[in-house]
Design an enzyme around this catalytic site. Structure first.
Site, PDB file in Angstrom:
ATOM      1  N   TYR A   1       0.848  -1.194   0.000  1.00 20.97           N
ATOM      2  CA  TYR A   1       0.000   0.000   0.000  1.00 20.97           C
ATOM      3  C   TYR A   1       0.886   1.247   0.000  1.00 20.97           C
ATOM      4  O   TYR A   1       1.549   1.555   0.995  1.00 20.97           O
ATOM      5  CB  TYR A   1      -0.922   0.035   1.212  1.00 20.97           C
ATOM      6  CG  TYR A   1      -1.883  -1.126   1.331  1.00 20.97           C
ATOM      7  CD1 TYR A   1      -2.210  -1.927   0.237  1.00 20.97           C
ATOM      8  CD2 TYR A   1      -2.486  -1.420   2.550  1.00 20.97           C
ATOM      9  CE1 TYR A   1      -3.100  -2.979   0.362  1.00 20.97           C
ATOM     10  CE2 TYR A   1      -3.381  -2.475   2.684  1.00 20.97           C
ATOM     11  CZ  TYR A   1      -3.668  -3.260   1.586  1.00 20.97           C
ATOM     12  OH  TYR A   1      -4.545  -4.311   1.715  1.00 20.97           O
TER      13      TYR A   1
ATOM     14  N   SER B   1     -13.107  -4.396   2.238  1.00 18.99           N
ATOM     15  CA  SER B   1     -14.085  -3.742   1.345  1.00 18.99           C
ATOM     16  C   SER B   1     -15.512  -4.100   1.740  1.00 18.99           C
ATOM     17  O   SER B   1     -16.333  -4.456   0.887  1.00 18.99           O
ATOM     18  CB  SER B   1     -13.817  -4.113  -0.120  1.00 18.99           C
ATOM     19  OG  SER B   1     -12.597  -3.570  -0.560  1.00 18.99           O
ATOM     20  N   PRO B   2     -15.857  -3.991   3.035  1.00 22.23           N
ATOM     21  CA  PRO B   2     -17.198  -4.384   3.480  1.00 22.23           C
ATOM     22  C   PRO B   2     -18.297  -3.441   2.992  1.00 22.23           C
ATOM     23  O   PRO B   2     -19.474  -3.782   3.081  1.00 22.23           O
ATOM     24  CB  PRO B   2     -17.082  -4.354   5.004  1.00 22.23           C
ATOM     25  CG  PRO B   2     -16.037  -3.333   5.266  1.00 22.23           C
ATOM     26  CD  PRO B   2     -15.032  -3.516   4.164  1.00 22.23           C
TER      27      PRO B   2
ATOM     28  N   GLY C   1     -18.282  -2.348  -0.191  1.00 18.96           N
ATOM     29  CA  GLY C   1     -18.217  -2.399  -1.648  1.00 18.96           C
ATOM     30  C   GLY C   1     -17.407  -1.256  -2.230  1.00 18.96           C
ATOM     31  O   GLY C   1     -17.782  -0.656  -3.230  1.00 18.96           O
ATOM     32  N   ARG C   2     -16.252  -0.956  -1.570  1.00 17.91           N
ATOM     33  CA  ARG C   2     -15.392   0.152  -1.996  1.00 17.91           C
ATOM     34  C   ARG C   2     -16.175   1.464  -2.065  1.00 17.91           C
ATOM     35  O   ARG C   2     -15.952   2.297  -2.931  1.00 17.91           O
ATOM     36  CB  ARG C   2     -14.723  -0.161  -3.325  1.00 17.91           C
ATOM     37  CG  ARG C   2     -13.871  -1.424  -3.264  1.00 17.91           C
ATOM     38  CD  ARG C   2     -13.100  -1.726  -4.529  1.00 17.91           C
ATOM     39  NE  ARG C   2     -12.253  -2.879  -4.292  1.00 17.91           N
ATOM     40  CZ  ARG C   2     -12.616  -4.135  -4.463  1.00 17.91           C
ATOM     41  NH1 ARG C   2     -13.835  -4.393  -4.881  1.00 17.91           N
ATOM     42  NH2 ARG C   2     -11.802  -5.129  -4.209  1.00 17.91           N
ATOM     43  N   GLY C   3     -17.105   1.613  -1.142  1.00 24.60           N
ATOM     44  CA  GLY C   3     -17.908   2.820  -1.049  1.00 24.60           C
ATOM     45  C   GLY C   3     -19.188   2.788  -1.843  1.00 24.60           C
ATOM     46  O   GLY C   3     -20.097   3.590  -1.596  1.00 24.60           O
ATOM     47  N   PHE C   4     -19.312   1.868  -2.782  1.00 27.43           N
ATOM     48  CA  PHE C   4     -20.478   1.844  -3.662  1.00 27.43           C
ATOM     49  C   PHE C   4     -21.772   1.659  -2.884  1.00 27.43           C
ATOM     50  O   PHE C   4     -22.787   2.305  -3.176  1.00 27.43           O
ATOM     51  CB  PHE C   4     -20.326   0.737  -4.705  1.00 27.43           C
ATOM     52  CG  PHE C   4     -21.291   0.833  -5.851  1.00 27.43           C
ATOM     53  CD1 PHE C   4     -20.926   1.464  -7.025  1.00 27.43           C
ATOM     54  CD2 PHE C   4     -22.570   0.301  -5.763  1.00 27.43           C
ATOM     55  CE1 PHE C   4     -21.817   1.563  -8.087  1.00 27.43           C
ATOM     56  CE2 PHE C   4     -23.472   0.407  -6.812  1.00 27.43           C
ATOM     57  CZ  PHE C   4     -23.085   1.042  -7.983  1.00 27.43           C
TER      58      PHE C   4
ATOM     59  N   GLY D   1     -23.806   4.624  -1.338  1.00 30.59           N
ATOM     60  CA  GLY D   1     -24.510   5.574  -2.189  1.00 30.59           C
ATOM     61  C   GLY D   1     -23.791   6.894  -2.355  1.00 30.59           C
ATOM     62  O   GLY D   1     -24.344   7.838  -2.938  1.00 30.59           O
TER      63      GLY D   1
END
Length: 325
Positions: A54, A201-202, A204-207, A210
């Site tokens: 990273y 990524s719990p 969804g990478r921010g998706f 919303g």
């Protein structure tokens, strides 16, 4: 702060993923990241997740700055095995004993610690004998350089083989409402073996919150070439964020809190590690610990998010290297 078991360690039920503080999600600010890290510790978060890849060492160095004066009060998980050139997303997997030993020493130096609490193989090289990889890690445990061993993105059979060689404290894989792959067997294998499951990524990478505008991602944001965030996949997935929002309204919480509460309800061995660079988002995420989901709530969520509902692969072909090893 609620806690859960990770090997012989007791850690916060929600950890903090630190990757985005160094790269992959557009520009970041070290000062703000350090404020977020400090606030997390003040709020009782004790599990901080990083990796040598990273920021090509930057993230571990940042954690090292945070750790000064906090030795023994928090647990650090880091990883080895994904080798990249700075500024490039391309990677190769290296599990050779010499590389593992050198990577461990470099991580210890950047973090400024004598022992890594949890050391993961970031990905497994199918050409490297598993016995050799786990054996090398076991020797690091014997030497006091590593407290516990973890594996990332492994198949159930691989986990069971590894655990027969040396106890595996944790498996880390992507797990969320739109990525339910671990339910195919690795979650159960972890439960059987007494291994913690750390869900990255719990959100969804921010998706799933919303809050992500897929049409205007910042320069350097790897989601701009992630299949689920681009083209027809992004359009097909748009309704998923709406579904999380609608369910969250019924519980009086935010979409992020609902998504994290769902993961916490999957089992006492599941430890979500949402990432954020901002103190306000951190506090929002921690609010998930107060959300209670009953059987009817869980049934409604499962109906809205059956396995395989997301359109598109989790990563580009380069990122898919080493998954389900």
């Amino acid at each position: 702060m609620k806690t859960r078991k990770l090997a012989e360690m007791e850690v916060s039920a929600l950890g903090l993923g630190c990757m985005g503080m160094s790269e992959f999600y557009g520009p970041s600010d070290d000062a703000e990241s350090l404020r977020t890290l400090a606030r997390a510790a003040d709020e009782g978060v004790t599990l901080f997740d990083t990796a040598d890849t990273y920021g090509c060492g930057h993230n571990e160095e940042l954690l090292g700055r945070f750790l000064r004066g906090r030795h023994g009060t928090v647990r650090i998980a880091t990883k080895f095995g994904l080798v990249r050139t700075p500024g490039s997303y391309a990677r190769r997997i290296d599990n050779s004993p010499a590389y593992i030993r050198a990577a461990c020493e470099a991580s210890l130096r950047r973090l400024g610690v004598e022992t890594i609490d949890l050391y993961y193989a970031h990905r497994l090289d199918p050409a490297a004998p598993l016995e050799q990889t786990i054996g090398t890690l076991a020797r690091l445990v014997e030497q006091g350089k590593v407290r516990a061993i973890g594996l990332c993105e492994v198949a159930p059979a691989t986990l069971r083989r590894a655990a027969a060689i040396h106890p595996i404290a944790a498996v880390q894989s992507e797990y969320s409402l739109w990525t339910r792959d671990p339910e195919g067997g690795v979650l159960q294998a972890c439960r059987d073996l007494g291994t913690a499951f750390c869900a990255y990524s719990p959100l969804g990478r921010g998706f799933l919150t919303g809050s992500v505008d897929t049409a205007s991602l910042a320069p350097g944001d790897f989601r701009s070439f992630n299949p689920r965030f681009t083209g027809p996949h992004a359009r097909a997935n748009a309704g998923l964020a709406d579904a999380v929002r609608a369910l969250a309204v019924t519980k009086g919480c935010t979409p992020a809190q609902l998504a994290l509460a769902w993961l916490l309800a999957r089992g006492a061995h599941v430890l979500p590690i949402p990432g954020t660079r901002r103190p306000d988002r951190l506090l929002e995420n921690l609010g998930a610990l107060a959300v209670r989901l009953d059987a009817a709530d869980l049934a409604a969520i499962d109906a809205a998010f059956p396995p395989g509902i997301a359109s598109g692969e989790r990563y580009s072909p380069e990122g898919m290297k080493g998954l389900n090893a």
